[in-house]
Scaffold this motif. Structure first.
Motif, PDB file in Angstrom:
ATOM      1  N   ALA A  74       0.840  -1.203   0.000  1.00  0.00           N
ATOM      2  CA  ALA A  74       0.000   0.000   0.000  1.00  0.00           C
ATOM      3  C   ALA A  74       0.875   1.252   0.000  1.00  0.00           C
ATOM      4  CB  ALA A  74      -0.934  -0.004   1.210  1.00  0.00           C
ATOM      5  N   ASP A  75       1.942   1.243   0.817  1.00  0.00           N
ATOM      6  CA  ASP A  75       2.852   2.402   0.864  1.00  0.00           C
ATOM      7  C   ASP A  75       3.472   2.655  -0.501  1.00  0.00           C
ATOM      8  OD1 ASP A  75       2.387   2.777   3.493  1.00  0.00           O
ATOM      9  OD2 ASP A  75       4.240   1.801   4.194  1.00  0.00           O
ATOM     10  N   ALA A  76       3.823   1.538  -1.162  1.00  0.00           N
ATOM     11  CA  ALA A  76       4.531   1.668  -2.440  1.00  0.00           C
ATOM     12  C   ALA A  76       3.663   2.316  -3.500  1.00  0.00           C
ATOM     13  CB  ALA A  76       5.015   0.296  -2.912  1.00  0.00           C
ATOM     14  N   ILE A  77       2.377   2.075  -3.455  1.00  0.00           N
ATOM     15  CA  ILE A  77       1.571   2.631  -4.544  1.00  0.00           C
ATOM     16  C   ILE A  77       0.698   3.817  -4.125  1.00  0.00           C
ATOM     17  CG2 ILE A  77       1.564   0.337  -5.651  1.00  0.00           C
ATOM     18  CD1 ILE A  77      -1.491   0.613  -5.584  1.00  0.00           C
ATOM     19  N   ARG A  78       0.711   4.135  -2.825  1.00  0.00           N
ATOM     20  CA  ARG A  78      -0.106   5.249  -2.327  1.00  0.00           C
ATOM     21  C   ARG A  78       0.186   6.546  -3.080  1.00  0.00           C
ATOM     22  NH1 ARG A  78       0.779   4.973   3.372  1.00  0.00           N
ATOM     23  NH2 ARG A  78      -0.926   3.497   3.301  1.00  0.00           N
ATOM     24  N   THR A  79       1.469   6.774  -3.343  1.00  0.00           N
ATOM     25  CA  THR A  79       1.858   8.043  -3.969  1.00  0.00           C
ATOM     26  C   THR A  79       1.388   8.173  -5.416  1.00  0.00           C
ATOM     27  OG1 THR A  79       3.953   7.024  -4.530  1.00  0.00           O
ATOM     28  CG2 THR A  79       3.915   8.411  -2.548  1.00  0.00           C
ATOM     29  N   THR A  80       0.810   7.096  -5.969  1.00  0.00           N
ATOM     30  CA  THR A  80       0.329   7.198  -7.353  1.00  0.00           C
ATOM     31  C   THR A  80      -1.150   7.567  -7.414  1.00  0.00           C
ATOM     32  OG1 THR A  80      -0.407   4.906  -7.608  1.00  0.00           O
ATOM     33  CG2 THR A  80       1.917   5.335  -8.016  1.00  0.00           C
ATOM     34  N   LEU A  81      -1.829   7.647  -6.249  1.00  0.00           N
ATOM     35  CA  LEU A  81      -3.283   7.871  -6.261  1.00  0.00           C
ATOM     36  C   LEU A  81      -3.646   9.278  -6.742  1.00  0.00           C
ATOM     37  CD1 LEU A  81      -6.069   6.495  -5.331  1.00  0.00           C
ATOM     38  CD2 LEU A  81      -5.858   7.979  -3.339  1.00  0.00           C
ATOM     39  N   GLY A  82      -4.599   9.326  -7.612  1.00  0.00           N
ATOM     40  CA  GLY A  82      -5.215  10.596  -7.998  1.00  0.00           C
ATOM     41  C   GLY A  82      -4.495  11.328  -9.110  1.00  0.00           C
ATOM     42  N   PRO A  83      -5.045  12.519  -9.436  1.00  0.00           N
ATOM     43  CA  PRO A  83      -4.543  13.257 -10.598  1.00  0.00           C
ATOM     44  C   PRO A  83      -3.103  13.736 -10.407  1.00  0.00           C
ATOM     45  CG  PRO A  83      -6.103  14.590  -9.356  1.00  0.00           C
ATOM     46  CD  PRO A  83      -6.163  13.219  -8.779  1.00  0.00           C
ATOM     47  N   ASN A  84      -2.675  13.871  -9.132  1.00  0.00           N
ATOM     48  CA  ASN A  84      -1.316  14.330  -8.895  1.00  0.00           C
ATOM     49  C   ASN A  84      -0.395  13.184  -8.500  1.00  0.00           C
ATOM     50  OD1 ASN A  84      -1.792  17.315  -9.110  1.00  0.00           O
ATOM     51  ND2 ASN A  84      -3.311  16.726  -7.574  1.00  0.00           N
ATOM     52  N   GLY A  85      -0.880  11.969  -8.709  1.00  0.00           N
ATOM     53  CA  GLY A  85      -0.076  10.805  -8.351  1.00  0.00           C
ATOM     54  C   GLY A  85       1.214  10.792  -9.161  1.00  0.00           C
ATOM     55  N   LEU A  86       2.257  10.313  -8.505  1.00  0.00           N
ATOM     56  CA  LEU A  86       3.556  10.268  -9.200  1.00  0.00           C
ATOM     57  C   LEU A  86       3.652   9.002 -10.027  1.00  0.00           C
ATOM     58  CD1 LEU A  86       5.839  11.295  -6.221  1.00  0.00           C
ATOM     59  CD2 LEU A  86       5.108  12.726  -8.151  1.00  0.00           C
ATOM     60  N   ILE A 115       1.317  -1.345 -12.054  1.00  0.00           N
ATOM     61  CA  ILE A 115       2.477  -1.387 -11.159  1.00  0.00           C
ATOM     62  C   ILE A 115       2.450  -2.666 -10.323  1.00  0.00           C
ATOM     63  CG2 ILE A 115       3.626  -0.236  -9.225  1.00  0.00           C
ATOM     64  CD1 ILE A 115       2.417   2.413 -10.384  1.00  0.00           C
ATOM     65  N   ILE A 116       1.268  -2.963  -9.799  1.00  0.00           N
ATOM     66  CA  ILE A 116       1.163  -4.164  -8.961  1.00  0.00           C
ATOM     67  C   ILE A 116       1.411  -5.411  -9.802  1.00  0.00           C
ATOM     68  CG2 ILE A 116      -0.354  -5.509  -7.470  1.00  0.00           C
ATOM     69  CD1 ILE A 116      -1.789  -2.818  -6.870  1.00  0.00           C
ATOM     70  N   GLU A 117       0.858  -5.386 -11.018  1.00  0.00           N
ATOM     71  CA  GLU A 117       1.030  -6.543 -11.888  1.00  0.00           C
ATOM     72  C   GLU A 117       2.513  -6.787 -12.195  1.00  0.00           C
ATOM     73  OE1 GLU A 117      -1.592  -6.270 -15.318  1.00  0.00           O
ATOM     74  OE2 GLU A 117      -0.082  -7.360 -16.480  1.00  0.00           O
ATOM     75  N   THR A 147      -5.811   1.286  -7.172  1.00  0.00           N
ATOM     76  CA  THR A 147      -5.014   1.975  -6.162  1.00  0.00           C
ATOM     77  C   THR A 147      -5.893   2.268  -4.948  1.00  0.00           C
ATOM     78  OG1 THR A 147      -3.894   3.012  -8.020  1.00  0.00           O
ATOM     79  CG2 THR A 147      -3.328   3.822  -5.848  1.00  0.00           C
ATOM     80  N   THR A 148      -7.113   2.697  -5.246  1.00  0.00           N
ATOM     81  CA  THR A 148      -8.072   2.965  -4.173  1.00  0.00           C
ATOM     82  C   THR A 148      -8.219   1.724  -3.282  1.00  0.00           C
ATOM     83  OG1 THR A 148      -9.243   4.509  -5.588  1.00  0.00           O
ATOM     84  CG2 THR A 148     -10.483   3.600  -3.731  1.00  0.00           C
ATOM     85  N   ALA A 149      -8.398   0.562  -3.909  1.00  0.00           N
ATOM     86  CA  ALA A 149      -8.577  -0.673  -3.140  1.00  0.00           C
ATOM     87  C   ALA A 149      -7.349  -0.964  -2.283  1.00  0.00           C
ATOM     88  CB  ALA A 149      -8.861  -1.838  -4.085  1.00  0.00           C
ATOM     89  N   VAL A 150      -6.164  -0.795  -2.870  1.00  0.00           N
ATOM     90  CA  VAL A 150      -4.944  -1.132  -2.125  1.00  0.00           C
ATOM     91  C   VAL A 150      -4.690  -0.127  -0.992  1.00  0.00           C
ATOM     92  CG1 VAL A 150      -2.452  -1.497  -2.301  1.00  0.00           C
ATOM     93  CG2 VAL A 150      -3.954  -2.342  -4.101  1.00  0.00           C
TER      94      VAL A 150
END
Ligand code: ADP
Ligand code: MG
Length: 538
Positions: free
Chosen positions: A25-37, A57-59, A87-90
């Motif tokens: 979850a930490d690894a992909i949190r920063t990708t959430l939303g329009p400003n996600g990296l 990314i998860i795949e 991402t929301t789910a994770v």
């Protein structure tokens, strides 16, 4: 924080199973939303992929920990069924596990947490209905907004907006029948050169038609052509069961060649007499025949792919024949125009304005193969999310407006709960708030300030306020940031299901470990203690 303590300290140990899920979850949190990296995923063989599509990314991450695999499977299922919200789910999984850890520190048994989460998700799904809004029709502009929201952040805003608009216009043109839409992406060219064509595009490179014949100046565009289709090879038939023909002398050879020449002339004449201007062959066409046809102003296309051949037959209304000898004018079909078109390095044939079966092709361009492929995925996601929204018929405001509203609803409901489940409801609400908080953090604003601001607006009756693209509170309906209700609903259900699984597995593992160390003397009828099974009797 929860004001409840126990003398059991075993629950404060680092918890390996939860950590694996939390790290993901930490690894992909920063990708959430329009400003996600974006994340750069480096494959074993050194391939590098840059994307902020959580599901990809998860795949592509090489997840080996069994708990990480559980989360990965949940994300994959989310992607496969509703095409968005992974991402929301994770992020929800991570937040729910974090809250579960806090609840355990406060002395709650995993079973209590699992039951409480179960009740909380039911309550949340009940409440969700009040935030859902209906789509009026397939022409509803909000479908375009839903598609745009689904792909924001995946490329620059102008491009993603345009892809969403192109996708919707294509879907509308074919009455939302996905089987009549073809996606073709070609490297080279610019994103903005992507277009929606009214008809079918055939890739000539894969059908390997001789470019010589095609580049004949008279074969460039055919308006309202008579299209014939031949489902077999066109050429000089080889005699059956004869290995080789021995020609004794020059006279015989000349006679043989003359025969071949006659046969070729016959074939070409048959095509021309049937009024054919475009000839699509499923197999190969004899080179001399091809050239002769081109000279007569007929466009010959050989080795048309099987699936494309069938599509063209349906769309143009031509009846495929097994031999040119059988061909008549009645077998031909037509379209508005047939154009030979070079796309990047590919030679293509565009059949526009199909009268028999309305079809559309999205011709997508991207500078490199990677970009072209990403564009294709973006458009595919727009298609999926539109289908999901239409199937369900309802949408909700995005940007974390709904999870915030649900967290507030749960807080209100939890006050009525007399037992410890109250704490679990509060934890569940806090986990939901991770979504608006993360969106704010990723946009560079203070999550607490933003969340407080949103809650104030909700309290004042504006329940459609969420985190705007700039990280500040914003009305999501006004901003056109909309999502299919099914995406959030499914993400929430899947997140709770996987968290329940993890908490349950963890429970089993820890119980058995403790039984071993304590010689199995424990009394497991421990409900009254409210603590862990292994805490009883100490
Ligand atoms: P997921 O894999 O969960 O779909 P995304 O990175 O696509 O993750 O982010 C989805 C979240 O971003 C949703 O909560 C959605 O409402 C929100 N979102 C999308 N576009 C915008 C926008 N323009 N402004 C604010 N939030 C947005
Ligand atoms: Mg998304």
């Amino acid at each position: 924080m929860l004001g409840e303590t126990t003398d059991d300290d075993s629950n404060n140990e680092p918890n390996p199973t939860q950590t694996a899920a939390g790290e993901l979850a930490d690894a992909i949190r920063t990708t959430l939303g329009p400003n996600g990296l974006d994340k750069m995923v480096v494959g074993e063989n050194g391939t590098v992929i840059v994307t902020n599509d959580g599901s990809k990314i998860i795949e592509w991450m090489d997840i080996t920990h069994p708990v990480g695999r559980l989360v990965e499977q949940a994300a994959a299922a989310q992607d496969n069924t509703v095409g968005d919200g992974t991402t929301t789910a994770v992020v929800l999984v991570g937040a729910l596990l974090e809250e579960a850890a806090t609840l355990r520190s406060a002395g709650l048994h995993p079973t209590t947490i699992i039951d409480g989460y179960g009740r909380a998700v039911e309550a949340a799904l009940d409440q969700l209905a009040q935030y859902e809004r209906g789509l009026h029709s397939r022409q509803d502009d909000r479908l375009t907004q839903i598609a745009k929201t689904a792909v924001t952040g995946r490329w620059d805003d102008a491009s993603t907006d345009r892809f969403a608009e192109l996708t919707l216009s294509a879907l509308q043109a074919i009455g939302f029948d996905r089987s009549r839409l073809t996606l073709k992406s070609y490297p080279g060219g610019e994103l903005r050169e992507s277009v929606c064509l009214d008809g079918v595009l055939v890739d000539l490179e894969t059908s390997s038609t001789s470019l010589n014949a095609l580049s004949h100046p008279r074969t460039r565009t055919h308006d309202e052509p008579a299209i014939a289709m031949v489902d077999a090879e066109i050429g000089i038939e080889e005699p059956n069961n004869v290995e080789s023909v021995e020609l004794q002398d020059a006279t015989q050879r000349n006679a043989f060649q003359a025969h071949e020449q006659d046969r070729r002339t016959e074939l070409v004449e048959q095509v021309v007499q049937s009024g054919v201007t475009v000839l699509l062959c499923q197999k190969s066409i004899d080179e001399a025949v091809r050239t002769a046809l081109a000279q007569q102003g007929v466009l010959p296309v050989e080795r048309t792919r099987r699936d494309e051949f069938d599509v063209i037959a349906r769309a143009t209304g031509s009846t495929p024949v097994m031999s040119v000898d059988d061909l008549t004018a009645d077998d031909t079909g037509t379209v508005g125009s047939v154009t030979q078109r070079t796309v990047g390095t590919a030679q293509t044939l565009v059949l526009q304005g199909c009268p028999e079966e309305h079809r559309a092709t999205l011709l997508l361009r991207g500078g490199t193969p990677h970009v072209a492929e990403e564009v294709r995925r973006i458009v595919a996601d727009c298609i999926d999310v539109t289908r999901v929204a239409l199937d369900d018929g309802v949408f909700v405001p995005g940007g974390g407006a709904v999870p915030t509203a649900l967290a507030m609803d749960l807080a209100a409901l939890s006050r009525e709960i007399p037992d410890r489940t109250q704490l679990v409801f509060d934890g569940f609400g806090t986990a939901l708030e991770a979504l608006p908080r993360t969106l704010a953090t990723n946009a560079g604003t203070d999550p607490l300030t933003t969340l407080t601001g949103i809650k104030q607006r909700h309290d004042a009756g504006a329940e459609t306020v969420g985190v705007g693209p700039d990280g500040h509170p914003r009305d999501m309906i006004d901003a056109g940031i909309l999502e299919p209700a099914a995406v959030f609903r499914s993400a929430l259900q899947r997140a709770v299901a996987v968290v329940t699984q993890i908490l349950r597995v963890d429970d089993v593992v820890r119980t058995s470990t403790n039984e071993r160390t304590a010689g199995g003397e424990h009394d497991h009828a421990h409900a009254a203690t409210g603590g862990y099974p292994w805490a009883v009797g100490h």
